[in-house]
Design an enzyme around this catalytic site. Structure first.
Site, mmCIF file in Angstrom:
data_model
loop_
_atom_site.group_PDB
_atom_site.id
_atom_site.type_symbol
_atom_site.label_atom_id
_atom_site.label_comp_id
_atom_site.label_asym_id
_atom_site.label_seq_id
_atom_site.Cartn_x
_atom_site.Cartn_y
_atom_site.Cartn_z
ATOM 1 N N GLU A 93 -46.181 4.007 131.977
ATOM 2 C CA GLU A 93 -47.507 4.183 132.575
ATOM 3 C C GLU A 93 -47.524 5.295 133.619
ATOM 4 O O GLU A 93 -47.837 5.071 134.786
ATOM 5 C CB GLU A 93 -47.961 2.870 133.234
ATOM 6 C CG GLU A 93 -48.269 1.773 132.232
ATOM 7 C CD GLU A 93 -49.652 1.885 131.639
ATOM 8 O OE1 GLU A 93 -50.382 2.833 131.993
ATOM 9 O OE2 GLU A 93 -50.005 1.026 130.813
ATOM 10 N N GLU B 261 -44.962 -3.184 124.408
ATOM 11 C CA GLU B 261 -45.406 -4.411 125.083
ATOM 12 C C GLU B 261 -46.450 -5.045 124.187
ATOM 13 O O GLU B 261 -47.318 -4.363 123.655
ATOM 14 C CB GLU B 261 -46.048 -4.105 126.447
ATOM 15 C CG GLU B 261 -45.067 -3.590 127.471
ATOM 16 C CD GLU B 261 -45.718 -3.221 128.816
ATOM 17 O OE1 GLU B 261 -46.798 -3.761 129.136
ATOM 18 O OE2 GLU B 261 -45.133 -2.379 129.507
HETATM 19 C C1 IPT Z 1 -48.799 -3.014 131.337
HETATM 20 C C2 IPT Z 1 -47.625 -2.540 132.144
HETATM 21 O O1 IPT Z 1 -46.878 -1.587 131.479
HETATM 22 C C3 IPT Z 1 -46.712 -3.651 132.530
HETATM 23 O O2 IPT Z 1 -45.853 -3.189 133.541
HETATM 24 C C4 IPT Z 1 -47.480 -4.844 132.999
HETATM 25 O O3 IPT Z 1 -48.244 -4.479 134.094
HETATM 26 C C5 IPT Z 1 -48.379 -5.284 131.911
HETATM 27 O O4 IPT Z 1 -49.268 -4.272 131.587
HETATM 28 C C6 IPT Z 1 -49.215 -6.470 132.298
HETATM 29 O O5 IPT Z 1 -48.524 -7.510 132.848
HETATM 30 S S1 IPT Z 1 -50.123 -1.903 131.685
HETATM 31 C C7 IPT Z 1 -51.625 -2.731 131.284
HETATM 32 C C8 IPT Z 1 -52.756 -2.118 132.047
HETATM 33 C C9 IPT Z 1 -51.927 -2.606 129.827
#
Ligand code: IPT
Length: 964
Positions: free
Chosen positions: A422, A492
């Site tokens: 990010e 993710e």
């Molecule tokens: C995404 C991040 O990469 C991760 O660090 C964590 O924050 C996760 O979301 C949520 O728990 S970024 C999100 C805005 C898609």
């Protein structure tokens, strides 16, 4: 906070310009390979250190670093550790917002600064010759270092190692190491990961002897040719020497390649060869894994075979020590991962403690090693002034890339480098990627933040919906020409916040159906709840932070104490590497080897046969040692029930045939159930006639309030408040994330008033063969409602309730649940049931729910989500029995139902902010028998509930039979 008592006027305001300087630091040695095993002397400087906290970076000059400084007014902290978890100041949790004004590279004047002091003597056998380096494995976020009063330099890059040459400064006795740590620095702008801000010296501090001709830096290249079955080893070393691998008969000069037949390293078969690099006067132990990573035909391959990632994102976290993890905790994480069929880990969002990667090599995990870089907070200003697109910051970015790659380059488990998380897009990222490719062309590069994939070898996304993953799998997602040729991973997905994630099985099907989809990494491994007396586990806001993101920091598959949550059990089942399927009546079971490399010889198979959930026979099942990707129909024995009535099924299990490094023989790996015959249709419950008298109506074993029609007693058991229930304490996923396009159901439900439904009584009719109670259930202020009819019948012994629900008005949202709820005396605390178990399940989290007979105490049915919310339902329950003071109360469903029992109401669960707010009732056990439940999804960050798992409002009828 403790302020010094010895502030003298002689002290001057120190120059702390390095704190805001964008440079990575000065004075440190160039990065090099990290290794744990060498015969060179080393001295751990972990332990208790003298500590003084100041409110600003410049509160004190450097005089504290000189030997003999009076630290009598100082406190002490443990190193490795974070001072905010040791009684000095408090942690702060923000997801992506910087907890200070965004004005790079400036940081606030209020900049908690911890001066750390440690005196040490050299051990008696410390070599007199040679040099020495002082290594810091992790300090957040900026440190200045002195040894014996001499400044060594200063550095940033919290989760990366920094070494300083200290040989000439060392004394046999009375050395004083001084480290000044600033919580905020220009580096903080590059470390905006979604986690607690935790300053301190949180990884090891070590003094390493460097013999005259030490190994210095070296790079182990160990490739595997899957066509010839041979491995090629070449160790490039800064200082020439010899490399020996006795098991392979290798004895060669550094820099000289040797090719020999080997067994390859994979995450499934983590074959390591012990070797030694001997250069001059140092012997370094090597653990060599031969493997070749390549992009082939648009796929990520290892040793020529495409891999499927069954991964998790792992932050380093411990509820008491934060990001300071001991070796046992790291091993525990990996053992838990392996035991739950996880084969890959993304080190979100920074390189982990290096010992963790040693364990990944040993136990077998694919690793995406991610650089310590995130500038997420700049999204608030449309990424303007983003450091990754500003050349002044590029040296800091390159320093971080180099410190990661040089430290970790000798791990076979690391197959992919990730530029960070990010951080938007920009030239700085391009430069990092270019440097990494030049230094290590033998691994692939990952970065999610650039949809055009300019720097990467894979298209990576987070939280894409099922529909989009399918489109990508089919190659219909468009994108740049470069992207179209690349494989896809979800770096993710499946946000594991609170109850959930839902929809895992549906993702897995898409991964397995399309070669381009090479799997994903669940967000995330562990809840970052901080142990706290008042709250149990604290989350954002509990420390009075000015800005915070609440319990968004508790979104893991493990609870903070590392107990697996139901989400982990579900993930284990969904990603099991062996599929066991079939139609039980056919007499065979289909076994599919879903490993990428391993055959099935490490597994033993068993069959068992259940009649009405009870195992009546079992035995071993012979399964051929199928190679990866192969499948076979395996014959089952003759059904042992010989025509006895009842619901019957096969359960086939695959367990470890022998002990491994991560689990014992017998550890379950995969299972499948094959239904044979359905259960018998329940006999009618009718014949008895309701009788009015003395304010009561009696029907068979039950008595009702004659005016309200409410059930009062069932045999000897008192029953309270039995009525239709549609409310559940919204889960984090129900509440949803503001950035998701799907409606956020939690707030919509509340707005509609589903948590305050009114029950209007329309009629109590005692007929010839039934007691009928007619009601309308609806919220104030709205015209929607549920006409609800309770029809009670009895055969004199048993009592049957049929609930008919007819919706009225226009219902625009699905319901949380649809069923009945009632209270029983508190003694009804033990449950036995025939249905899904042993754990919690919801419509889209039920893969791990195994049909069988289960028992549990009511207290054990609860799932302790850090922020309390709906939990604990058991799926597919045919019958359940609750036992208490008056014997057992049996509940049979027609059809099967969702069973929940707890010592508080959904309303109390909803009102609780922390587990410590839940106070068990001393009077009542609340029982929910649900005909339907809304699915879970993962909208706390990702997509909502798939249409098939939504509880749409529609006419419904369901029955329960009670026996007391
Ligand atoms: C995404 C991040 O990469 C991760 O660090 C964590 O924050 C996760 O979301 C949520 O728990 S970024 C999100 C805005 C898609």
């Amino acid at each position: 906070m403790s302020f010094p008592s010895n502030l003298s006027s002689a002290e001057e305001v120190p120059d702390v310009s390095y704190v805001e300087d964008v440079s990575p630091g000065t004075g440190a040695l160039p990065p090099r390979a990290w290794y744990a095993q060498s015969d060179a002397a080393r001295l751990s400087l972990n332990g208790r250190w003298r500590f003084r906290l100041s409110a600003t970076a410049d509160a004190h000059d450097a005089s504290f670093a000189a030997p003999g400084h009076d630290t009598s007014g100082w406190d002490e902290v443990t190193v490795p550790g974070h001072w905010v978890l040791q009684g000095h100041g408090t942690p702060i949790y923000t997801n992506h917002l910087y907890p200070f004004p965004v004005d790079p590279p400036h940081v606030p004047t209020e900049n908690p600064t911890g001066d750390h002091l440690r005196a040490f003597d050299l051990p008696a056998d410390w070599p007199a010759d040679g040099d020495a380096v002082l290594r810091f494995d992790g300090v957040e976020s900026c440190a200045k270092v002195w040894l014996n009063g001499e400044p060594l330099g200063e550095f940033k890059g919290s989760r990366l190692p920094h070494e300083f040459a200290v040989g000439p400064l060392l004394k046999a006795r009375g050395n004083v190491l001084a480290v000044r740590v600033h919580q905020w620095s220009s580096g903080s702008y590059l470390e905006d990961q979604d986690q607690w801000w935790l300053p301190g010296i949180f990884r090891d501090v070590t003094l390493l002897h460097r013999p005259a001709e030490c190994a210095a830096d070296f790079f182990v290249h160990a490739s595997y040719d899957h066509v010839t079955g041979s491995g090629t080893l070449r160790v490039d070393a800064e200082v020439p020497g010899r490399v020996t691998v006795p098991e392979l008969g290798i004895d060669t000069a550094t820099g000289a390649p040797v090719t020999v037949p080997v067994e390859p390293w994979t995450a499934e078969t983590p074959r390591l060869y012990a070797g030694v690099l001997a250069s001059g006067s140092e012997r370094v132990e090597l653990r060599i894994g031969f493997r070749t990573v390549a992009l082939r035909d648009g796929l990520i391959t290892v040793n020529g075979t495409p891999v499927l990632f069954r991964g998790v994102n792992r932050h380093e976290f411990h509820p008491e020590t934060g990001r300071a993890l001991d070796a046992a905790t790291m091993r525990q994480d990996l053992e838990l991962m392996k035991r739950h069929n996880i084969n890959a880990v993304r080190t979100s969002h920074y390189p982990p403690h290096p010992a963790f990667l040693d364990l990944c090599d040993e136990l077998g995990l694919w690793v995406i090693d991610e650089c310590d870089l995130e500038t997420h907070g700049f999204v608030e200003q449309g990424w303007r002034d983003n450091p990754v697109d500003d050349d002044r910051w590029t040296p800091a970015l390159l320093d971080r890339a180099a410190r990661m790659v040089e430290r970790d380059k000798n791990h076979p488990s690391v197959i992919i480098w990730s530029l960070g998380n990010e951080a938007g897009t920009g030239r700085g990222l391009n430069t990092m990627a270019e440097w990494i490719r030049g230094r290590d062309p033998e691994r692939l590069i990952h970065y999610e933040g650039d949809p055009d994939c300019r720097d990467t070898d894979m298209y990576s996304r987070m939280y894409a919906s099922h529909a989009e993953v399918e489109e990508i799998g089919r190659g219909l997602d468009g994108g740049t020409t470069r992207r179209r040729a690349l494989p896809f991973i979800l770096c993710e997905y499946a946000h594991a916040m609170g109850n959930g994630p839902g929809g895992l099985a549906d993702y897995q099907r898409l991964f397995e159906a399309h070669a381009r989809n090479q799997g994903g990494f669940v967000w995330e491994w562990i809840d970052h709840g901080i142990r706290d007396e008042r709250y149990g586990y604290a989350y954002g806001g509990d420390f009075g932070e000015e800005l915070h993101d609440g319990n968004f920091v508790c979104d893991g598959l493990l609870f903070p104490d590392r107990t697996p949550s139901p989400g982990l059990a579900e993930y284990k089942k969904v990603i099991e590497p062996v599929r066991i399927e079939g139609d039980g009546a056919g007499g065979t079971v289909r076994i599919v080897n879903g490993y990428d490399f391993a055959d099935l010889s490490h597994l033993a198979f068993t069959w068992s046969y259940q009649l009405d959930g009870e195992t009546v026979a079992h035995g071993p099942l012979t399964v051929p040692p199928l190679a990866a990707g192969e499948s076979a129909e395996v014959k089952l024995p003759a059904p042992p029930d010989a025509g006895r009535p009842g619901e019957s099924q096969w359960t086939v299990r695959a367990v470890l045939a022998a002990d491994t490094a991560w689990a014992r023989e017998g550890h379950p790996v995969a299972w499948g159930q094959l239904p044979v015959a359905p259960g018998a249709v329940a006999p009618a419950v009718a014949g008895d006639r309701p009788v009015r008298g003395d304010g009561r109506i009696t029907l068979g074993p039950a008595s009702f309030d004659a005016r309200t029609g409410e059930l009062r007693t069932l045999g000897p058991v008192e029953v309270t408040g039995l009525r239709l229930d549609v409310w559940r304490a919204p889960t984090d996923n129900d509440n949803g994330a503001p950035w998701q396009p799907d409606p956020r159901l939690g707030p919509l439900w509340r707005e509609l008033g589903l948590h305050r439904m009114r029950h209007r009584l329309d009629a109590v009719e005692a007929g010839d063969d039934a007691l009928t109670v007619r009601t309308r259930v609806a919220p104030a202020g709205r015209d929607v409602g549920l006409r609800t009819v309770y029809r009670w019948t009895s055969d004199g012994e048993r009592l049957r309730l049929t609930v008919s629900v007819t919706p009225e008005g226009r219902w625009a949202v699905p319901l949380p649940r649809l069923g009945i709820r009632f209270g029983l005396p508190a003694s009804y605390g033990s449950v036995r049931w025939f249905g899904g178990g042993p754990g919690e399940a919801y419509p889209d989290t039920r893969a791990a729910s195994m049909l069988g007979r289960w028992t549990a105490e009511v207290d054990r049915l609860q799932t302790p989500y850090v922020r309390p919310q709906e939990n604990g339902a058991r799926a597919d329950v045919r019958w359940a029995e609750l036992s208490g003071a008056e014997g057992a109360l049996r509940m049979e469903g027609d059809p099967a139902f969702w069973f929940t029992a707890r010592r508080w109401t959904s309303e109390q669960l909803d009102a609780a902010g922390h587990l410590t707010d839940l106070v068990p009732s001393s009077e009542t056990v609340w029982v929910s028998l649900d005909h339907a439940q809304q699915g879970i999804g993962s909208q706390s960050c990702g997509p909502g509930v798939l249409p098939g798992y939504q509880l749409m409002v529609a006419p419904a009828e369901f029955s329960f039979t009670f026996t007391a």
